[in-house]
Design a protein around this motif. Sequence first.
Motif, PDB file in Angstrom:
ATOM      1  N   UNK A  50      36.449 -14.297  65.914  1.00  0.00           N
ATOM      2  CA  UNK A  50      37.024 -15.387  66.707  1.00  0.00           C
ATOM      3  C   UNK A  50      36.022 -15.969  67.698  1.00  0.00           C
ATOM      4  N   UNK A  51      34.998 -15.230  67.994  1.00  0.00           N
ATOM      5  CA  UNK A  51      33.938 -15.704  68.892  1.00  0.00           C
ATOM      6  C   UNK A  51      32.619 -15.189  68.344  1.00  0.00           C
ATOM      7  N   UNK A  52      31.582 -16.024  68.339  1.00  0.00           N
ATOM      8  CA  UNK A  52      30.338 -15.641  67.673  1.00  0.00           C
ATOM      9  C   UNK A  52      29.391 -14.839  68.558  1.00  0.00           C
ATOM     10  N   UNK A  53      29.936 -13.951  69.379  1.00  0.00           N
ATOM     11  CA  UNK A  53      29.066 -13.191  70.278  1.00  0.00           C
ATOM     12  C   UNK A  53      29.704 -11.857  70.628  1.00  0.00           C
ATOM     13  N   UNK A 371      23.748 -17.487  65.203  1.00  0.00           N
ATOM     14  CA  UNK A 371      24.884 -16.638  65.520  1.00  0.00           C
ATOM     15  C   UNK A 371      25.019 -15.559  64.457  1.00  0.00           C
ATOM     16  N   UNK A 372      25.567 -14.432  64.793  1.00  0.00           N
ATOM     17  CA  UNK A 372      26.140 -14.029  66.090  1.00  0.00           C
ATOM     18  C   UNK A 372      25.058 -13.787  67.137  1.00  0.00           C
ATOM     19  N   UNK A 373      25.504 -13.876  68.382  1.00  0.00           N
ATOM     20  CA  UNK A 373      24.635 -13.678  69.542  1.00  0.00           C
ATOM     21  C   UNK A 373      25.106 -12.416  70.255  1.00  0.00           C
ATOM     22  N   UNK A 374      24.178 -11.522  70.538  1.00  0.00           N
ATOM     23  CA  UNK A 374      24.566 -10.305  71.250  1.00  0.00           C
ATOM     24  C   UNK A 374      23.793 -10.193  72.554  1.00  0.00           C
ATOM     25  N   UNK A 375      24.415  -9.568  73.537  1.00  0.00           N
ATOM     26  CA  UNK A 375      23.849  -9.496  74.890  1.00  0.00           C
ATOM     27  C   UNK A 375      23.889  -8.055  75.388  1.00  0.00           C
ATOM     28  N   UNK A 376      22.967  -7.750  76.280  1.00  0.00           N
ATOM     29  CA  UNK A 376      22.944  -6.431  76.907  1.00  0.00           C
ATOM     30  C   UNK A 376      22.621  -6.546  78.388  1.00  0.00           C
ATOM     31  N   UNK A 377      21.442  -7.090  78.703  1.00  0.00           N
ATOM     32  CA  UNK A 377      20.982  -7.091  80.095  1.00  0.00           C
ATOM     33  C   UNK A 377      21.962  -7.766  81.033  1.00  0.00           C
ATOM     34  N   UNK A 378      22.483  -8.916  80.636  1.00  0.00           N
ATOM     35  CA  UNK A 378      23.346  -9.663  81.566  1.00  0.00           C
ATOM     36  C   UNK A 378      24.570  -8.866  81.970  1.00  0.00           C
TER      37      UNK A 378
END
Length: 978
Positions: A50-53, A371-378
């Motif tokens: 449902x969301x690309x992250x 996409x998909x986009x993945x995050x860690x630091x933030x």
Amino acid sequence: MSDIMRPIPFAQLMDWALTEYRQQKSLFGVCKLVRHENGQARPIFGEKIEAPFGPAAGPNTQLAQNIVATYAAGARFFELKTVQIMDGEALSKCVAKPCITAGDECYNCEWSTELTVPQAYEEYVKAWFACKLLAKELALGDPDGFVFNMSVGYDLEGIKSPKIDAYLEGMKDASGSAVWRTCMEWALDNTDRFEQVDAAYIRTVSPRVSCSITESTLHGCPPDEIERIATYLITEKGLHTYIKCNPTLLGYTFARKRLDSLGFDYVTFDDHHFAEDLQWTDAVPMFRRLMGLCAERKLEFGVKLTNTFPVDVAAGELPSQEMYMSGRALFPLTISLARRIAEEFEGGLRISYSGGADVHNVEALFAAGIWPITVATTILKPGGYQRLSQMGKLLMDCGSEPFRGVNAQAVAALAEQVESDPYYRKPIKPLPERKMHRKVPLIDCFTAPCRDGCPIEQDIPAYLMAVSRGEYGQALEIITRRNALPFITGTICPHRCADKCMRNYYEESVWIREMKLRAAQGGYDALLSKQKARSAVSGKKVAVVGGGPAGMAAAFFLGREGVPVTLFEATGALGGVVRHIIPEFRISSEAIDKDEALVRAMGAEVRLNTYVGSYQELEEQGFTHVIFATGAQKPGDPRLEYGDYVNFTEVLAALKAGNAPTLGTDVAVIGGGNSAMDTARAVKRLPGVEHVRLVYRRTRRYMPAEEEELRLALEEGVEFLELLAPKGVKDNILTCAVMELGAPDASGRRAPVPTGRTQELPCTTLIAAVGERIDESVDVGPWPVIGDRRQGPATVVEAIADAIQASRAIMEWETGTYTNQNICEDYNRPFMKKGDLCSDCDGCADTRCLGCPTVCEVCADVCPNRANVAVAVPGKRQRQIVHVDGMCNECGNCATFCPYESRPYRDKFTLFWSREDFDNSGNEGWLPASGEDGGCLVRLDGQVREYQVDDSGCGLPEDLRLLILAVQDNYGYLLREK
């Protein structure tokens, strides 16, 4: 032990989630729940998101509660933390602790899950089942609208091992596992706890947890091994496969130049990883082969960009020799690699993106087809998982289109924009010290770090709240309680308060100084109109010598309290250096005039053009007390070997008086402080001056001037000549010794070392701006000295701090009048700001203040494992922090952000789950009662005793007793079943 994570059973996980939601409308601390109701979902791996992250493989996908928290905050693609053949205790022993610090760019020295592979498997299955239940129960979105993506490393033999193979097969179909049965049985046995979930729905939950995988390539892994692993995962395991690439694909020269150009030149690394890692010439044909292999089997293939970037530990950031960099410093490298790949494959190779992704760039990345986009630091920074909520809103309307290719031109534009985007540029100077030099208390630790950074401890949150309400008169009353010069400090204060502001970890500090000036401008007339004649304090008559900031402030405070005070100034105007030296473009005469009017309005008598040479002449006039604030007026010494120079005060004083000196075409300024910046900027404005060169023996990074002053000087064309130590000037030639920076010391600071070479510069006038010295000619006798006279050249606000101390020694007055107003009556007002970053601070109507004395809880924000928990305690206005020992692996991230010089994982009151863990820890805390007698085992002040906490007379400090009872009565889900 406190560094061993104890995964919580599924029953506790669900009890925690459901109970917390019923009581607080939050899930594992996430109150900004993101609900998907538009029906949009992007297809991927034969599933949909449902969301690309979502979260990248790392600490945020290590435990089940972490994954549930990210799902609650809007994530729908989960890259699970990497598993490998070495696991559990063997791996944990290889990871130095603390292992994460995300203060600006993020560094870590851990790589795979610290759990055993079977434990990791259970965590991922529990998280999968929990998300399925909570999606339905809480209407968070389509229960089938999220994807789990496995991550494995690092060699084929390890991946083929029975342990890893069981993991892969179990993730593909968990139905035969014990943990799946446990989850299913608990859900069926507890249908009464749900309103939207019934037994029929529970039985439909799919056991196919994951059908995709990301191959993590450890540095130095040969290309043929990488390809063998990928081929095995595709052909033998039938998995949709991504290969995680390292930034080293860009080459050493590119990476070094890119980081240097953005101010990250202090980041140390050599070329060995670049030589040993996968090379571009090997990567491209390999990717093409694997793309074909996947196409034959109707599987999806892509690359994951990128792994973290290996750098040296140069300043003791972590207790290891090498660490891995991520966050915004990695974005310039990763987006450059994305550009290269997009252009090479003409957008046909799918890119999953991670390096430095955050709220600033996720929309642009997605729009470019990445996409998909993945995050860690933030999400390791203050705001934590709730930062995902903001991203979730931005990407809510993601559409339902499958992957159509990467737009190479759009990616190229993103890569090119980095150079001009200030967000990706490191400040010129090292970040200031953020910590308060105090240990965090066990209880009631909420505080305002900005006040601690202010020499006069202004009630900053109180006046910021008043400004935000438009109550400028009230704001100015709060300010002037401690600050006699609101216009001067509202204009040129170095605002050390802002250095401590927690908003720095979001985008930039609250504009405290600007808010002070707004209050001064808006509340000035009202404050003047309130001043009334005061009854004079008998028996006291005070003389203040020196009409600079320190003297003005002392006269203000004493006059306000009714003490007869006379201010003596040798020149024709009050203001000292601010009036006579600091250029008009820095502060207007009008601003100084208004502060002078406030001093006079408080009742001070002012005698201008009156020189006082000794204390005796004042005592002879009947003054009972004397304060000397005569400043530091003697010029500093640049220590030249030969030649003449002009002191900066002569130049600036002449300019301020309207007598512009003739300096010639080439002016050199020695120094690196604010005075040097003022001088260089002022001289640059003079007709006939073509070049102004600021000469300094270190680099600009080590100049004492404020970041703001450095930036303005550069913007105005001042030339910075670094690593030059002036020797002398003759015949319009300045000769300098060329320096170089030596090895960094323990703090990372590098001292200048002579090279033996010299450099000559054209110089028609040499100006020394190396600080002033104290003029001892005035006889102060036994009386106190304040301001620059006492401490040498300092700041206006430090002068005011001196004035407060001196005036209170003569006439005690209350400084804490507005302390309680620092706390906001509405707890939710600052709390709901958590996790929301401002993209336009200029246009933000709110002050952006996070209300730290009302709600801090930053250690709870930044803990990936939810091991620091905020609990409400009856009788307490603010929530209290409990550290849950069993959920902590001592990653150290909370220590990075705690405003105190402390480690919450060691220094906060700790809840233990077992006697073994209690005995193996030194934390002060408690082990709940194991029997029915209500006795808790408590360690306090190094002593272990049993307390009957139900008894108010048990001897335990009442605050701690109530905290334990609050957890026992209202947060039972934190307690482990015996």
